[in-house]
Design a protein around this motif. Structure first.
Motif, PDB file in Angstrom:
ATOM      1  N   VAL A  40       0.836  -1.201   0.000  1.00 59.64           N
ATOM      2  CA  VAL A  40       0.000   0.000   0.000  1.00 59.64           C
ATOM      3  C   VAL A  40       0.872   1.252   0.000  1.00 59.64           C
ATOM      4  O   VAL A  40       0.631   2.184  -0.779  1.00 59.64           O
ATOM      5  CB  VAL A  40      -0.982  -0.014   1.196  1.00 59.64           C
ATOM      6  CG1 VAL A  40      -1.645   1.336   1.383  1.00 59.64           C
ATOM      7  CG2 VAL A  40      -2.030  -1.103   0.999  1.00 59.64           C
ATOM      8  N   SER A  41       1.880   1.280   0.855  1.00 58.30           N
ATOM      9  CA  SER A  41       2.770   2.454   0.929  1.00 58.30           C
ATOM     10  C   SER A  41       3.459   2.718  -0.408  1.00 58.30           C
ATOM     11  O   SER A  41       3.535   3.859  -0.866  1.00 58.30           O
ATOM     12  CB  SER A  41       3.826   2.263   2.014  1.00 58.30           C
ATOM     13  OG  SER A  41       3.221   2.195   3.268  1.00 58.30           O
ATOM     14  N   LYS A 161     -13.404 -10.118   0.957  1.00 52.03           N
ATOM     15  CA  LYS A 161     -12.010  -9.752   1.205  1.00 52.03           C
ATOM     16  C   LYS A 161     -11.499  -8.773   0.162  1.00 52.03           C
ATOM     17  O   LYS A 161     -10.777  -7.820   0.492  1.00 52.03           O
ATOM     18  CB  LYS A 161     -11.135 -11.004   1.258  1.00 52.03           C
ATOM     19  CG  LYS A 161     -11.365 -11.819   2.515  1.00 52.03           C
ATOM     20  CD  LYS A 161     -10.488 -13.057   2.555  1.00 52.03           C
ATOM     21  CE  LYS A 161     -10.716 -13.828   3.843  1.00 52.03           C
ATOM     22  NZ  LYS A 161      -9.850 -15.015   3.933  1.00 52.03           N
ATOM     23  N   LEU A 162     -11.846  -8.980  -1.092  1.00 47.98           N
ATOM     24  CA  LEU A 162     -11.418  -8.044  -2.133  1.00 47.98           C
ATOM     25  C   LEU A 162     -11.970  -6.648  -1.863  1.00 47.98           C
ATOM     26  O   LEU A 162     -11.242  -5.656  -1.951  1.00 47.98           O
ATOM     27  CB  LEU A 162     -11.864  -8.537  -3.510  1.00 47.98           C
ATOM     28  CG  LEU A 162     -11.189  -9.797  -4.031  1.00 47.98           C
ATOM     29  CD1 LEU A 162     -11.835 -10.250  -5.339  1.00 47.98           C
ATOM     30  CD2 LEU A 162      -9.692  -9.606  -4.202  1.00 47.98           C
ATOM     31  N   PHE A 166      -9.878  -3.232  -0.902  1.00 43.68           N
ATOM     32  CA  PHE A 166     -10.055  -1.993  -1.654  1.00 43.68           C
ATOM     33  C   PHE A 166     -10.431  -0.842  -0.726  1.00 43.68           C
ATOM     34  O   PHE A 166      -9.868   0.243  -0.820  1.00 43.68           O
ATOM     35  CB  PHE A 166     -11.110  -2.143  -2.753  1.00 43.68           C
ATOM     36  CG  PHE A 166     -11.473  -0.831  -3.375  1.00 43.68           C
ATOM     37  CD1 PHE A 166     -10.557  -0.151  -4.167  1.00 43.68           C
ATOM     38  CD2 PHE A 166     -12.704  -0.258  -3.128  1.00 43.68           C
ATOM     39  CE1 PHE A 166     -10.875   1.088  -4.720  1.00 43.68           C
ATOM     40  CE2 PHE A 166     -13.031   0.972  -3.678  1.00 43.68           C
ATOM     41  CZ  PHE A 166     -12.107   1.648  -4.479  1.00 43.68           C
ATOM     42  N   ARG A 167     -11.375  -1.070   0.157  1.00 39.86           N
ATOM     43  CA  ARG A 167     -11.819   0.005   1.060  1.00 39.86           C
ATOM     44  C   ARG A 167     -10.684   0.474   1.970  1.00 39.86           C
ATOM     45  O   ARG A 167     -10.517   1.665   2.207  1.00 39.86           O
ATOM     46  CB  ARG A 167     -13.015  -0.451   1.879  1.00 39.86           C
ATOM     47  CG  ARG A 167     -14.263  -0.593   1.036  1.00 39.86           C
ATOM     48  CD  ARG A 167     -15.481  -0.788   1.915  1.00 39.86           C
ATOM     49  NE  ARG A 167     -16.656  -1.139   1.165  1.00 39.86           N
ATOM     50  CZ  ARG A 167     -17.437  -0.272   0.528  1.00 39.86           C
ATOM     51  NH1 ARG A 167     -17.147   0.987   0.537  1.00 39.86           N
ATOM     52  NH2 ARG A 167     -18.498  -0.695  -0.122  1.00 39.86           N
ATOM     53  N   ILE A 168      -9.887  -0.445   2.465  1.00 37.36           N
ATOM     54  CA  ILE A 168      -8.752  -0.063   3.309  1.00 37.36           C
ATOM     55  C   ILE A 168      -7.730   0.711   2.494  1.00 37.36           C
ATOM     56  O   ILE A 168      -7.204   1.737   2.944  1.00 37.36           O
ATOM     57  CB  ILE A 168      -8.130  -1.311   3.972  1.00 37.36           C
ATOM     58  CG1 ILE A 168      -9.110  -1.903   4.987  1.00 37.36           C
ATOM     59  CG2 ILE A 168      -6.804  -0.971   4.641  1.00 37.36           C
ATOM     60  CD1 ILE A 168      -8.706  -3.267   5.510  1.00 37.36           C
ATOM     61  N   ALA A 172      -6.599   4.607   3.095  1.00 38.38           N
ATOM     62  CA  ALA A 172      -5.188   4.939   3.277  1.00 38.38           C
ATOM     63  C   ALA A 172      -4.730   5.951   2.225  1.00 38.38           C
ATOM     64  O   ALA A 172      -4.003   6.904   2.540  1.00 38.38           O
ATOM     65  CB  ALA A 172      -4.329   3.677   3.212  1.00 38.38           C
ATOM     66  N   LEU A 173      -5.158   5.758   0.994  1.00 42.88           N
ATOM     67  CA  LEU A 173      -4.775   6.654  -0.093  1.00 42.88           C
ATOM     68  C   LEU A 173      -5.246   8.081   0.169  1.00 42.88           C
ATOM     69  O   LEU A 173      -4.458   9.030   0.152  1.00 42.88           O
ATOM     70  CB  LEU A 173      -5.346   6.136  -1.418  1.00 42.88           C
ATOM     71  CG  LEU A 173      -5.164   7.020  -2.648  1.00 42.88           C
ATOM     72  CD1 LEU A 173      -3.685   7.246  -2.949  1.00 42.88           C
ATOM     73  CD2 LEU A 173      -5.862   6.377  -3.845  1.00 42.88           C
TER      74      LEU A 173
END
Length: 184
Positions: A40-41, A161-162, A166-168, A172-173
Protein backbone atom coordinates in the motif's frame (compact mmCIF):
# COMPACT_ATOMS: atom_id res chain seq x y z
CA UNK A 1 -44.73 -30.00 11.68
CA UNK A 2 -44.57 -26.84 9.60
CA UNK A 3 -41.05 -26.13 8.31
CA UNK A 4 -41.88 -22.74 6.83
CA UNK A 5 -40.14 -19.79 8.44
CA UNK A 6 -41.44 -16.27 8.26
CA UNK A 7 -39.19 -14.11 6.07
CA UNK A 8 -38.55 -11.52 8.78
CA UNK A 9 -37.31 -14.25 11.14
CA UNK A 10 -35.26 -15.90 8.39
CA UNK A 11 -33.74 -12.54 7.38
CA UNK A 12 -32.72 -11.69 10.94
CA UNK A 13 -31.06 -15.10 11.36
CA UNK A 14 -29.29 -14.83 8.00
CA UNK A 15 -28.04 -11.29 8.69
CA UNK A 16 -26.62 -12.37 12.04
CA UNK A 17 -24.93 -15.44 10.53
CA UNK A 18 -23.44 -13.33 7.74
CA UNK A 19 -22.20 -10.77 10.27
CA UNK A 20 -20.55 -13.55 12.29
CA UNK A 21 -18.87 -14.94 9.17
CA UNK A 22 -17.48 -11.51 8.25
CA UNK A 23 -16.29 -11.00 11.84
CA UNK A 24 -14.55 -14.39 11.84
CA UNK A 25 -12.60 -13.57 8.70
CA UNK A 26 -11.50 -10.11 9.85
CA UNK A 27 -8.19 -11.37 11.26
CA UNK A 28 -6.84 -12.68 7.98
CA UNK A 29 -5.38 -9.34 6.89
CA UNK A 30 -3.79 -8.66 10.26
CA UNK A 31 -1.60 -11.73 9.76
CA UNK A 32 -0.42 -10.31 6.41
CA UNK A 33 -0.26 -6.66 7.49
CA UNK A 34 3.49 -6.09 7.06
CA UNK A 35 3.38 -7.24 3.45
CA UNK A 36 0.13 -5.29 2.95
CA UNK A 37 1.54 -2.08 4.47
CA UNK A 38 4.57 -2.31 2.19
CA UNK A 39 2.42 -2.78 -0.93
CA UNK A 40 0.00 0.00 0.00
CA UNK A 41 2.77 2.45 0.93
CA UNK A 42 4.65 1.80 -2.30
CA UNK A 43 1.49 2.22 -4.39
CA UNK A 44 0.42 5.43 -2.65
CA UNK A 45 3.94 6.83 -3.05
CA UNK A 46 3.80 5.98 -6.75
CA UNK A 47 0.53 7.89 -7.14
CA UNK A 48 1.63 10.91 -5.07
CA UNK A 49 4.82 11.13 -7.13
CA UNK A 50 2.76 11.54 -10.30
CA UNK A 51 2.45 7.92 -11.36
CA UNK A 52 -0.50 6.25 -13.03
CA UNK A 53 -2.10 2.99 -11.92
CA UNK A 54 -3.62 0.70 -14.56
CA UNK A 55 -6.16 -1.69 -13.02
CA UNK A 56 -6.38 -5.11 -14.63
CA UNK A 57 -7.80 -8.43 -13.54
CA UNK A 58 -8.14 -11.96 -14.68
CA UNK A 59 -11.44 -12.81 -16.35
CA UNK A 60 -13.20 -13.97 -13.18
CA UNK A 61 -12.50 -10.69 -11.37
CA UNK A 62 -13.40 -8.22 -14.12
CA UNK A 63 -16.40 -7.09 -12.06
CA UNK A 64 -14.00 -6.07 -9.30
CA UNK A 65 -11.75 -4.08 -11.65
CA UNK A 66 -14.79 -2.12 -12.81
CA UNK A 67 -15.83 -1.62 -9.18
CA UNK A 68 -12.41 -0.17 -8.32
CA UNK A 69 -12.25 2.25 -11.23
CA UNK A 70 -15.83 3.44 -10.86
CA UNK A 71 -15.53 3.86 -7.08
CA UNK A 72 -12.14 5.49 -6.71
CA UNK A 73 -12.95 8.45 -8.95
CA UNK A 74 -16.69 8.75 -8.42
CA UNK A 75 -18.06 12.19 -8.99
CA UNK A 76 -19.77 14.17 -6.29
CA UNK A 77 -17.18 13.43 -3.62
CA UNK A 78 -15.01 16.05 -1.99
CA UNK A 79 -11.73 14.56 -3.13
CA UNK A 80 -9.41 14.75 -6.12
CA UNK A 81 -9.63 12.65 -9.27
CA UNK A 82 -6.67 10.26 -9.34
CA UNK A 83 -4.77 8.65 -12.23
CA UNK A 84 -6.20 5.19 -11.65
CA UNK A 85 -7.66 3.76 -14.85
CA UNK A 86 -9.21 0.57 -16.19
CA UNK A 87 -6.44 -1.00 -18.28
CA UNK A 88 -8.84 -2.94 -20.48
CA UNK A 89 -10.32 0.39 -21.53
CA UNK A 90 -6.86 1.36 -22.76
CA UNK A 91 -5.87 -1.77 -24.64
CA UNK A 92 -7.90 -4.51 -26.27
CA UNK A 93 -7.56 -8.17 -25.30
CA UNK A 94 -6.19 -8.97 -28.76
CA UNK A 95 -3.18 -6.76 -28.06
CA UNK A 96 -2.29 -8.82 -25.01
CA UNK A 97 -1.37 -11.75 -27.19
CA UNK A 98 1.50 -9.75 -28.69
CA UNK A 99 4.86 -9.20 -27.08
CA UNK A 100 4.69 -7.52 -23.69
CA UNK A 101 7.69 -5.32 -24.42
CA UNK A 102 5.79 -3.64 -27.28
CA UNK A 103 2.82 -2.97 -25.01
CA UNK A 104 5.10 -1.59 -22.29
CA UNK A 105 6.77 0.66 -24.87
CA UNK A 106 3.39 2.04 -25.93
CA UNK A 107 2.35 2.59 -22.32
CA UNK A 108 5.66 4.34 -21.54
CA UNK A 109 4.90 6.81 -24.33
CA UNK A 110 1.35 7.35 -23.06
CA UNK A 111 2.06 7.61 -19.33
CA UNK A 112 4.90 9.41 -17.55
CA UNK A 113 5.20 6.60 -15.01
CA UNK A 114 2.78 3.70 -14.72
CA UNK A 115 2.33 0.54 -12.69
CA UNK A 116 -0.21 -2.26 -12.84
CA UNK A 117 -2.74 -3.07 -10.15
CA UNK A 118 -3.37 -6.70 -10.99
CA UNK A 119 -5.93 -8.91 -9.27
CA UNK A 120 -6.10 -12.54 -10.34
CA UNK A 121 -4.34 -15.77 -11.12
CA UNK A 122 -0.84 -15.91 -12.55
CA UNK A 123 -1.52 -18.07 -15.61
CA UNK A 124 -2.92 -15.36 -17.92
CA UNK A 125 -1.34 -13.14 -20.59
CA UNK A 126 -2.49 -10.12 -18.57
CA UNK A 127 -0.68 -11.43 -15.47
CA UNK A 128 2.49 -11.82 -17.54
CA UNK A 129 2.15 -8.22 -18.67
CA UNK A 130 1.58 -7.01 -15.10
CA UNK A 131 4.62 -8.95 -13.85
CA UNK A 132 6.80 -7.47 -16.61
CA UNK A 133 6.61 -4.04 -14.95
CA UNK A 134 8.18 -3.37 -11.55
CA UNK A 135 6.37 -2.01 -8.51
CA UNK A 136 2.95 -3.40 -9.31
CA UNK A 137 0.13 -3.54 -6.78
CA UNK A 138 -0.33 -7.30 -7.09
CA UNK A 139 -3.17 -9.25 -5.46
CA UNK A 140 -2.45 -12.80 -6.54
CA UNK A 141 -4.77 -15.77 -6.21
CA UNK A 142 -3.46 -19.14 -5.02
CA UNK A 143 0.25 -18.46 -5.47
CA UNK A 144 2.81 -16.62 -3.45
CA UNK A 145 4.99 -14.15 -5.29
CA UNK A 146 7.49 -11.62 -4.03
CA UNK A 147 5.97 -8.15 -3.56
CA UNK A 148 2.44 -9.44 -3.92
CA UNK A 149 -0.46 -10.25 -1.62
CA UNK A 150 -1.67 -13.85 -1.78
CA UNK A 151 -5.39 -14.60 -1.55
CA UNK A 152 -7.08 -18.00 -1.82
CA UNK A 153 -9.50 -18.24 -4.75
CA UNK A 154 -11.57 -20.98 -3.11
CA UNK A 155 -12.22 -18.85 -0.03
CA UNK A 156 -15.98 -18.47 0.37
CA UNK A 157 -15.35 -14.91 1.57
CA UNK A 158 -13.16 -13.92 -1.39
CA UNK A 159 -15.45 -11.18 -2.70
CA UNK A 160 -15.78 -9.68 0.78
CA UNK A 161 -12.01 -9.75 1.20
CA UNK A 162 -11.42 -8.04 -2.13
CA UNK A 163 -13.85 -5.29 -1.24
CA UNK A 164 -12.33 -5.02 2.24
CA UNK A 165 -8.84 -4.65 0.76
CA UNK A 166 -10.06 -1.99 -1.65
CA UNK A 167 -11.82 0.00 1.06
CA UNK A 168 -8.75 -0.06 3.31
CA UNK A 169 -6.51 0.96 0.42
CA UNK A 170 -8.90 3.76 -0.55
CA UNK A 171 -8.99 5.09 3.03
CA UNK A 172 -5.19 4.94 3.28
CA UNK A 173 -4.77 6.65 -0.09
CA UNK A 174 -7.06 9.58 0.66
CA UNK A 175 -5.87 9.73 4.27
CA UNK A 176 -2.34 10.14 2.97
CA UNK A 177 -3.35 12.72 0.35
CA UNK A 178 -5.16 14.80 2.98
CA UNK A 179 -2.29 14.57 5.48
CA UNK A 180 -4.08 12.35 8.01
CA UNK A 181 -1.76 9.37 7.45
CA UNK A 182 2.03 9.40 7.15
CA UNK A 183 3.67 6.77 4.96
CA UNK A 184 6.88 6.77 7.03
Amino acid sequence: MNSNVEIAEWMLKTIREESERVALMSGWLEMNRFQWVSLVSRTITHITNGGTILVCTDEDRQWFGKYITSSINRFGTQRPILPIFDFMGVLSKVSLLKETSLINDALSISYKDYAFWYIGKTNTPLANLAFSKENGFLWILDESIQDGLTIESLDGMLDYKLIQLFRIFEEALFGSLFGRISLE
